[in-house]
Structures are given as C-alpha cells and as structure tokens.
Design a protein around this motif. Structure first.
Motif, PDB file in Angstrom:
ATOM      1  N   LEU A 131      11.193 -41.239  -8.529  1.00 58.16           N
ATOM      2  CA  LEU A 131      10.032 -41.597  -7.709  1.00 58.16           C
ATOM      3  C   LEU A 131       9.374 -40.356  -7.104  1.00 58.16           C
ATOM      4  O   LEU A 131       8.144 -40.201  -7.179  1.00 58.16           O
ATOM      5  CB  LEU A 131      10.461 -42.556  -6.596  1.00 58.16           C
ATOM      6  CG  LEU A 131       9.389 -42.917  -5.557  1.00 58.16           C
ATOM      7  CD1 LEU A 131       8.184 -43.579  -6.218  1.00 58.16           C
ATOM      8  CD2 LEU A 131       9.979 -43.836  -4.482  1.00 58.16           C
ATOM      9  N   GLN A 140       4.902 -46.949  -2.155  1.00 63.48           N
ATOM     10  CA  GLN A 140       5.338 -48.302  -2.501  1.00 63.48           C
ATOM     11  C   GLN A 140       4.739 -48.766  -3.830  1.00 63.48           C
ATOM     12  O   GLN A 140       5.423 -49.422  -4.625  1.00 63.48           O
ATOM     13  CB  GLN A 140       4.970 -49.270  -1.375  1.00 63.48           C
ATOM     14  CG  GLN A 140       5.729 -48.993  -0.081  1.00 63.48           C
ATOM     15  CD  GLN A 140       5.309 -49.885   1.071  1.00 63.48           C
ATOM     16  OE1 GLN A 140       4.214 -50.447   1.071  1.00 63.48           O
ATOM     17  NE2 GLN A 140       6.165 -50.010   2.070  1.00 63.48           N
ATOM     18  N   ASP A 141       3.495 -48.422  -4.084  1.00 61.28           N
ATOM     19  CA  ASP A 141       2.869 -48.797  -5.358  1.00 61.28           C
ATOM     20  C   ASP A 141       3.549 -48.096  -6.531  1.00 61.28           C
ATOM     21  O   ASP A 141       3.790 -48.715  -7.584  1.00 61.28           O
ATOM     22  CB  ASP A 141       1.375 -48.432  -5.341  1.00 61.28           C
ATOM     23  CG  ASP A 141       0.567 -49.323  -4.395  1.00 61.28           C
ATOM     24  OD1 ASP A 141       1.106 -50.369  -3.966  1.00 61.28           O
ATOM     25  OD2 ASP A 141      -0.578 -48.949  -4.070  1.00 61.28           O
ATOM     26  N   THR A 142       3.859 -46.817  -6.365  1.00 62.14           N
ATOM     27  CA  THR A 142       4.539 -46.067  -7.424  1.00 62.14           C
ATOM     28  C   THR A 142       5.940 -46.609  -7.650  1.00 62.14           C
ATOM     29  O   THR A 142       6.403 -46.720  -8.797  1.00 62.14           O
ATOM     30  CB  THR A 142       4.599 -44.570  -7.077  1.00 62.14           C
ATOM     31  OG1 THR A 142       3.277 -44.085  -6.831  1.00 62.14           O
ATOM     32  CG2 THR A 142       5.224 -43.774  -8.211  1.00 62.14           C
ATOM     33  N   ALA A 143       6.622 -46.968  -6.570  1.00 58.61           N
ATOM     34  CA  ALA A 143       7.962 -47.541  -6.680  1.00 58.61           C
ATOM     35  C   ALA A 143       7.917 -48.867  -7.436  1.00 58.61           C
ATOM     36  O   ALA A 143       8.785 -49.150  -8.274  1.00 58.61           O
ATOM     37  CB  ALA A 143       8.565 -47.741  -5.291  1.00 58.61           C
ATOM     38  N   ALA A 144       6.897 -49.680  -7.170  1.00 57.86           N
ATOM     39  CA  ALA A 144       6.755 -50.960  -7.861  1.00 57.86           C
ATOM     40  C   ALA A 144       6.502 -50.748  -9.352  1.00 57.86           C
ATOM     41  O   ALA A 144       7.044 -51.473 -10.200  1.00 57.86           O
ATOM     42  CB  ALA A 144       5.613 -51.762  -7.225  1.00 57.86           C
ATOM     43  N   ARG A 145       5.702 -49.742  -9.682  1.00 61.14           N
ATOM     44  CA  ARG A 145       5.415 -49.457 -11.093  1.00 61.14           C
ATOM     45  C   ARG A 145       6.676 -49.002 -11.821  1.00 61.14           C
ATOM     46  O   ARG A 145       6.943 -49.418 -12.955  1.00 61.14           O
ATOM     47  CB  ARG A 145       4.323 -48.388 -11.181  1.00 61.14           C
ATOM     48  CG  ARG A 145       3.965 -47.981 -12.600  1.00 61.14           C
ATOM     49  CD  ARG A 145       2.672 -47.171 -12.629  1.00 61.14           C
ATOM     50  NE  ARG A 145       2.760 -45.989 -11.809  1.00 61.14           N
ATOM     51  CZ  ARG A 145       3.311 -44.835 -12.198  1.00 61.14           C
ATOM     52  NH1 ARG A 145       3.851 -44.754 -13.424  1.00 61.14           N
ATOM     53  NH2 ARG A 145       3.325 -43.783 -11.407  1.00 61.14           N
ATOM     54  N   GLU A 147       9.848 -56.211  -5.944  1.00 59.97           N
ATOM     55  CA  GLU A 147       9.473 -56.305  -4.535  1.00 59.97           C
ATOM     56  C   GLU A 147      10.520 -55.644  -3.639  1.00 59.97           C
ATOM     57  O   GLU A 147      10.180 -54.902  -2.711  1.00 59.97           O
ATOM     58  CB  GLU A 147       9.306 -57.771  -4.144  1.00 59.97           C
ATOM     59  CG  GLU A 147       8.803 -57.984  -2.719  1.00 59.97           C
ATOM     60  CD  GLU A 147       7.363 -57.544  -2.515  1.00 59.97           C
ATOM     61  OE1 GLU A 147       6.963 -57.377  -1.343  1.00 59.97           O
ATOM     62  OE2 GLU A 147       6.647 -57.361  -3.524  1.00 59.97           O
ATOM     63  N   TYR A 205      12.692 -53.309  -4.380  1.00 59.31           N
ATOM     64  CA  TYR A 205      12.730 -51.861  -4.544  1.00 59.31           C
ATOM     65  C   TYR A 205      11.534 -51.191  -3.873  1.00 59.31           C
ATOM     66  O   TYR A 205      11.688 -50.195  -3.152  1.00 59.31           O
ATOM     67  CB  TYR A 205      12.766 -51.498  -6.025  1.00 59.31           C
ATOM     68  CG  TYR A 205      12.814 -50.011  -6.280  1.00 59.31           C
ATOM     69  CD1 TYR A 205      13.920 -49.254  -5.896  1.00 59.31           C
ATOM     70  CD2 TYR A 205      11.739 -49.354  -6.885  1.00 59.31           C
ATOM     71  CE1 TYR A 205      13.965 -47.884  -6.114  1.00 59.31           C
ATOM     72  CE2 TYR A 205      11.779 -47.985  -7.113  1.00 59.31           C
ATOM     73  CZ  TYR A 205      12.886 -47.261  -6.726  1.00 59.31           C
ATOM     74  OH  TYR A 205      12.922 -45.895  -6.942  1.00 59.31           O
ATOM     75  N   SER A 206      10.359 -51.730  -4.074  1.00 59.69           N
ATOM     76  CA  SER A 206       9.162 -51.097  -3.508  1.00 59.69           C
ATOM     77  C   SER A 206       9.152 -51.165  -1.982  1.00 59.69           C
ATOM     78  O   SER A 206       8.685 -50.239  -1.311  1.00 59.69           O
ATOM     79  CB  SER A 206       7.893 -51.758  -4.065  1.00 59.69           C
ATOM     80  OG  SER A 206       7.824 -53.123  -3.688  1.00 59.69           O
ATOM     81  N   GLN A 207       9.683 -52.254  -1.428  1.00 57.37           N
ATOM     82  CA  GLN A 207       9.686 -52.408   0.025  1.00 57.37           C
ATOM     83  C   GLN A 207      10.869 -51.711   0.693  1.00 57.37           C
ATOM     84  O   GLN A 207      10.997 -51.736   1.914  1.00 57.37           O
ATOM     85  CB  GLN A 207       9.701 -53.895   0.389  1.00 57.37           C
ATOM     86  CG  GLN A 207       8.429 -54.627   0.025  1.00 57.37           C
ATOM     87  CD  GLN A 207       7.189 -54.003   0.648  1.00 57.37           C
ATOM     88  OE1 GLN A 207       7.154 -53.749   1.849  1.00 57.37           O
ATOM     89  NE2 GLN A 207       6.179 -53.742  -0.162  1.00 57.37           N
TER      90      GLN A 207
END
Length: 207
Positions: free
Chosen positions: A2, A52-57, A72, A74-76
C-alpha cells in the motif's frame, strides 16, 4: 504494498513534513479510540481518502486473485486516529496539548509515535532505493520533526547527568587507583568478620 503504491501515485508530493508524518500515522496500528477525530486540514482529509481508496483497490485485486480479503474491512483499517495528534506534535505543540486530542493512554501515544519514526526511517531507505531524492528528504524531515521532547527521552525518571552521578556514588565517589588492583583479593575476609559464622550472618559466602 500500500505504501509503495502511494509513493508512486504522488500522494506525498508537495506535502510538508508534518503533513507527511500525519498521513503515515495511518499505517501504525493503535488501540481503538472512542474519540471522533475531525480533520480540519483539507490536505490531510484528501490524503486519508486516497489511502482508503488505494487500500480498497488493492483488496479487490487480491480477491480477484483468490485471496480471502474483505475490501471494506481492509480499507477502513486505515483510520485517522493519530493524524491530528501527530500533526500537532510535528508542528511544535506540547505533549499535553496533543493528548487533549485523543483518549488513548500516554504510553500508547508514545509507543505509536516511536513506531511511526521507525516507519519513516524505512521509507527514507525505500525512497533512496528508487532514486527519489525529494521523497527521501521529505521522509527524513518528517522523522526529524517527531524526534523531540518527552516521546524520545532516554528516561522519564533520571537523565544522563543523574546517571553519571549515580555511577560515581556507586563507585565510592571517585575513581579507584589502578594500583589498587594489585592488592585486591575477592576472597579477602572483611575486617569486621572474625570467623566464617560471622560472614554467614552478614550474607557473605566464605571462600
């Protein structure tokens, strides 16, 4: 992974060292906090959303490759719990002022900031490895603005001067002459002991 993605995406470009340190605090695990952190710095708000957007991707790609990962969750997991605290500390606020922004214990904050400092040191090496001198300098400055005050004190109880004084006191208030070593006998009976029984009462083991 990340952090590497964020480095190459240009997220840190144009940030101040304090902003950089605050954003990187998202990558340091801490206890859950009940404090509702409201970021007032637009750059920090945008950076948190980018993290958070990069983590979701990344999580979605992992799912596509067959890995069991909740997008969700992981990103949060990257939250702003310490962002305001770290930003305040990095901009010169006192430790008491920083603690007022969170319900975490003092020790938890100190431990987290020290871990953040270690992370930034590793990011300096990473930036150097990819040949990005600008990022290397930014991460280095971000680490330097954290390293001050009580968080990086050697001891909360005694300082180096006190340690030196304690060492001198333990040594009898002065240096022992090297010539004394020739006369030193570890098995020599203390003058106050007349026999082995007296030594036993004093907690000493006869030779």
């Amino acid at each position: 992974l990340l952090v590497s993605e964020l480095m190459f995406s240009g997220l840190f470009s144009g940030m101040t060292p304090a902003q950089c340190a605050a954003v990187c605090s998202c990558f340091v695990p801490v206890e859950k906090s009940q404090t509702q952190v409201i970021l007032k710095n637009p750059r920090l708000m945008a950076a948190l959303q980018a993290v958070q957007d990069t983590a979701a991707r990344i999580a979605r790609v992992c799912q596509e490759e067959g890995l069991d990962m909740d997008v969700e969750e992981y990103s949060q997991s990257f939250q702003n719990t310490l962002m305001d605290v770290v930003f305040s500390w990095a901009t010169g606020k006192t430790f008491v002022e920083c603690l007022a922004k969170t319900d975490l214990f003092e020790g938890s904050v100190i431990r987290a900031v020290r871990r953040l400092h270690e992370l930034l040191a590793n990011l300096v090496l990473a930036a150097k490895a990819v040949g990005d001198a600008t990022l290397e300098e930014l991460f280095e400055q971000a680490g330097e603005c954290l390293r001050r005050g009580i968080i990086f004190s050697n001891s909360l109880y005694i300082d180096e001067g006190a340690n030196a004084e304690a060492g001198a006191a333990a040594g009898g208030g002065g240096a022992r002459d090297d010539d004394d070593d020739d006369d030193y006998d570890p098995c020599r009976r203390p003058s106050s002991c007349s026999d082995d029984s007296d030594m036993s009462e004093m907690g000493l083991r006869p030779c």
